[in-house]
Motif scaffolding. Structure first.
Motif, PDB file in Angstrom:
ATOM      1  N   LEU A   1       0.824  -1.206   0.000  1.00 47.14           N
ATOM      2  CA  LEU A   1       0.000   0.000   0.000  1.00 47.14           C
ATOM      3  C   LEU A   1       0.860   1.257   0.000  1.00 47.14           C
ATOM      4  N   LEU A   2       1.995   1.210   0.668  1.00 48.12           N
ATOM      5  CA  LEU A   2       2.892   2.358   0.678  1.00 48.12           C
ATOM      6  C   LEU A   2       3.448   2.620  -0.715  1.00 48.12           C
ATOM      7  N   PHE A   3       3.930   1.586  -1.384  1.00 44.88           N
ATOM      8  CA  PHE A   3       4.485   1.767  -2.715  1.00 44.88           C
ATOM      9  C   PHE A   3       3.389   2.191  -3.697  1.00 44.88           C
ATOM     10  N   GLY A   4       2.189   1.637  -3.537  1.00 49.32           N
ATOM     11  CA  GLY A   4       1.082   2.056  -4.395  1.00 49.32           C
ATOM     12  C   GLY A   4       0.772   3.533  -4.232  1.00 49.32           C
ATOM     13  N   GLY A   5       0.785   4.021  -2.991  1.00 46.20           N
ATOM     14  CA  GLY A   5       0.543   5.441  -2.760  1.00 46.20           C
ATOM     15  C   GLY A   5       1.636   6.315  -3.343  1.00 46.20           C
ATOM     16  N   ILE A   6       2.885   5.856  -3.282  1.00 46.01           N
ATOM     17  CA  ILE A   6       3.988   6.619  -3.875  1.00 46.01           C
ATOM     18  C   ILE A   6       3.821   6.685  -5.391  1.00 46.01           C
ATOM     19  N   CYS A   7       3.350   5.609  -6.003  1.00 48.78           N
ATOM     20  CA  CYS A   7       3.072   5.632  -7.447  1.00 48.78           C
ATOM     21  C   CYS A   7       2.024   6.689  -7.775  1.00 48.78           C
ATOM     22  N   ALA A   8       0.975   6.769  -6.956  1.00 50.94           N
ATOM     23  CA  ALA A   8      -0.060   7.788  -7.169  1.00 50.94           C
ATOM     24  C   ALA A   8       0.529   9.182  -7.012  1.00 50.94           C
ATOM     25  N   GLY A   9       1.375   9.369  -5.986  1.00 50.08           N
ATOM     26  CA  GLY A   9       1.997  10.672  -5.785  1.00 50.08           C
ATOM     27  C   GLY A   9       2.900  11.060  -6.940  1.00 50.08           C
ATOM     28  N   LEU A  10       3.690  10.110  -7.437  1.00 41.01           N
ATOM     29  CA  LEU A  10       4.576  10.388  -8.563  1.00 41.01           C
ATOM     30  C   LEU A  10       3.766  10.725  -9.812  1.00 41.01           C
ATOM     31  N   ALA A  11       2.670   9.994 -10.042  1.00 47.15           N
ATOM     32  CA  ALA A  11       1.816  10.296 -11.193  1.00 47.15           C
ATOM     33  C   ALA A  11       1.247  11.704 -11.087  1.00 47.15           C
ATOM     34  N   GLY A  12       0.856  12.115  -9.877  1.00 48.26           N
ATOM     35  CA  GLY A  12       0.351  13.469  -9.688  1.00 48.26           C
ATOM     36  C   GLY A  12       1.414  14.516  -9.992  1.00 48.26           C
ATOM     37  N   VAL A  13       2.638  14.268  -9.575  1.00 48.32           N
ATOM     38  CA  VAL A  13       3.743  15.191  -9.860  1.00 48.32           C
ATOM     39  C   VAL A  13       3.981  15.295 -11.364  1.00 48.32           C
ATOM     40  N   LEU A  14       3.997  14.161 -12.057  1.00 52.96           N
ATOM     41  CA  LEU A  14       4.231  14.175 -13.500  1.00 52.96           C
ATOM     42  C   LEU A  14       3.110  14.914 -14.227  1.00 52.96           C
ATOM     43  N   ALA A  15       1.870  14.689 -13.805  1.00 48.58           N
ATOM     44  CA  ALA A  15       0.743  15.382 -14.435  1.00 48.58           C
ATOM     45  C   ALA A  15       0.825  16.880 -14.196  1.00 48.58           C
ATOM     46  N   ALA A  16       1.192  17.288 -12.978  1.00 45.74           N
ATOM     47  CA  ALA A  16       1.297  18.715 -12.670  1.00 45.74           C
ATOM     48  C   ALA A  16       2.421  19.375 -13.466  1.00 45.74           C
ATOM     49  N   LEU A  17       3.531  18.685 -13.639  1.00 44.67           N
ATOM     50  CA  LEU A  17       4.628  19.230 -14.419  1.00 44.67           C
ATOM     51  C   LEU A  17       4.227  19.452 -15.869  1.00 44.67           C
ATOM     52  N   TYR A  18       3.418  18.543 -16.399  1.00 47.33           N
ATOM     53  CA  TYR A  18       3.028  18.657 -17.809  1.00 47.33           C
ATOM     54  C   TYR A  18       1.902  19.672 -18.012  1.00 47.33           C
ATOM     55  N   TYR A  19       0.832  19.548 -17.228  1.00 49.01           N
ATOM     56  CA  TYR A  19      -0.322  20.429 -17.420  1.00 49.01           C
ATOM     57  C   TYR A  19      -0.125  21.795 -16.767  1.00 49.01           C
ATOM     58  N   GLY A  20       0.740  21.886 -15.784  1.00 56.09           N
ATOM     59  CA  GLY A  20       0.958  23.142 -15.090  1.00 56.09           C
ATOM     60  C   GLY A  20      -0.012  23.401 -13.968  1.00 56.09           C
ATOM     61  N   ASN A  21      -1.063  22.608 -13.883  1.00 54.95           N
ATOM     62  CA  ASN A  21      -2.088  22.796 -12.857  1.00 54.95           C
ATOM     63  C   ASN A  21      -2.923  21.527 -12.770  1.00 54.95           C
ATOM     64  N   LEU A  22      -3.437  21.241 -11.573  1.00 58.03           N
ATOM     65  CA  LEU A  22      -4.396  20.149 -11.372  1.00 58.03           C
ATOM     66  C   LEU A  22      -5.579  20.715 -10.602  1.00 58.03           C
TER      67      LEU A  22
END
Length: 302
Positions: free
Chosen positions: A205-226
């Motif tokens: 569950l910890l690693f799964g949550g880190i994957c979600a966090g990393l995906a959020g960071v990548l999306a924010a870097l690309y779109y500029g906003n979430l």
């Protein structure tokens, strides 16, 4: 043909984000066997935290743009790790042996709390990152049309692919992967064989949550906003995708999610975009009905 290639290239980035989210979700819920609505909340919360931390670093700490982005990424991943650990120990473990509705209600509350924390921290304002690494890389050209991906799209895609491939390799060739599969198949039998099912449960569950966090960071870097509601949208999509593919093969779940991302891009390129989500959700619902019910295995934390 070049237009079709461009739509495929557009879908590659979405496929990477969806694939990373699906991999992490399947890794956790293969053991939990309960609907985790907080997963999308971690995704959006991490992206928004990265943006807010970057804004603070730039305006208050007077960091350079690369330094403030690095600062935002570190803060966002640290919060994703903290939230995932707290959820694993304080929400999932105590409720895993109870009615599935208990975890659904609890994680819905967690998602709303994360959304509100982000909104309050931002004072209900939308902060935008400046366009970064937007230089196009040409893959093909003909006439007046070129098929391209930007540098940030390539970096995000490579990062997500590296995590997915590395995670899949670890599941296939490590003792943790063997223990994970054993606990996912039969947690009681795994415990009788001497496996620390609780430790495997929390690590997954910890690693799964880190994957979600990393995906959020990548999306924010690309779109500029979430947006504050992005967690619900992405969370529901990943929930449907993973439910169709099953929880026992995170790698396959990631491949299915990647195919979904490319299909979304092709729909947006050829059909009315306002109908995209309705048709894609309908497709997932139809596939879910056709695949039939999944077995309801007991949780290892029960």
């Amino acid at each position: 043909m070049l237009y079709f290639l461009q739509q495929l290239l557009n879908g590659v980035h979405s496929a990477a984000i969806y694939g990373l989210l699906a991999f992490g979700y399947a890794l956790g819920n293969g053991l939990l066997q309960r609907t985790n609505l907080a997963y999308g909340g971690i995704f959006a919360f991490s992206g928004q935290t990265m943006i807010l931390a970057a804004v603070y670093g730039y305006q208050a700490l007077w960091l350079t743009l690369p330094s403030t982005i690095a600062f935002g990424i570190v803060v966002a991943l640290a919060y994703a790790t903290l939230v995932s650990r707290v959820l694993s120990h304080s929400v999932f473990a105590p409720l895993a042996g109870r009615s599935p509705n208990a975890i659904v209600a609890a994680t819905l509350g967690v998602m709303i709390a994360l959304m509100e924390l982000s909104r309050i921290a931002a004072d209900t304002h939308d902060y935008w990152l400046p366009p970064m690494l937007a230089t196009p890389v040409v893959f093909a050209s003909g006439g007046n049309f070129v098929a391209t991906m930007t540098v940030i799209q390539l970096i995000n895609t490579a990062t997500a692919a590296t995590v997915i491939i590395g995670g899949a390799a670890k599941l296939s060739h490590s003792s943790f992967g063997r223990n994970w599969r054993a606990v996912a198949d039969d947690p009681f039998a795994a415990k009788l064989c001497g496996i620390d099912t609780t430790r495997v449960f929390h690590r997954a569950l910890l690693f799964g949550g880190i994957c979600a966090g990393l995906a959020g960071v990548l999306a924010a870097l690309y779109y500029g906003n979430l947006g504050f509601g992005a967690g619900l949208v992405y969370g529901l999509k990943i929930l449907f995708i993973t439910a169709v593919g099953g929880y026992y093969a995170p790698g396959k779940a990631a491949l299915g999610a990647a195919a979904f991302g490319i299909a979304e891009s092709l729909w947006a390129g050829y059909f009315p975009i306002e109908w995209r989500d309705a048709w894609m959700y309908g497709l997932l619902a139809a596939m879910l009905v056709l695949t039939g019910d999944r077995k309801d295995a007991p949780s290892p934390a029960a």
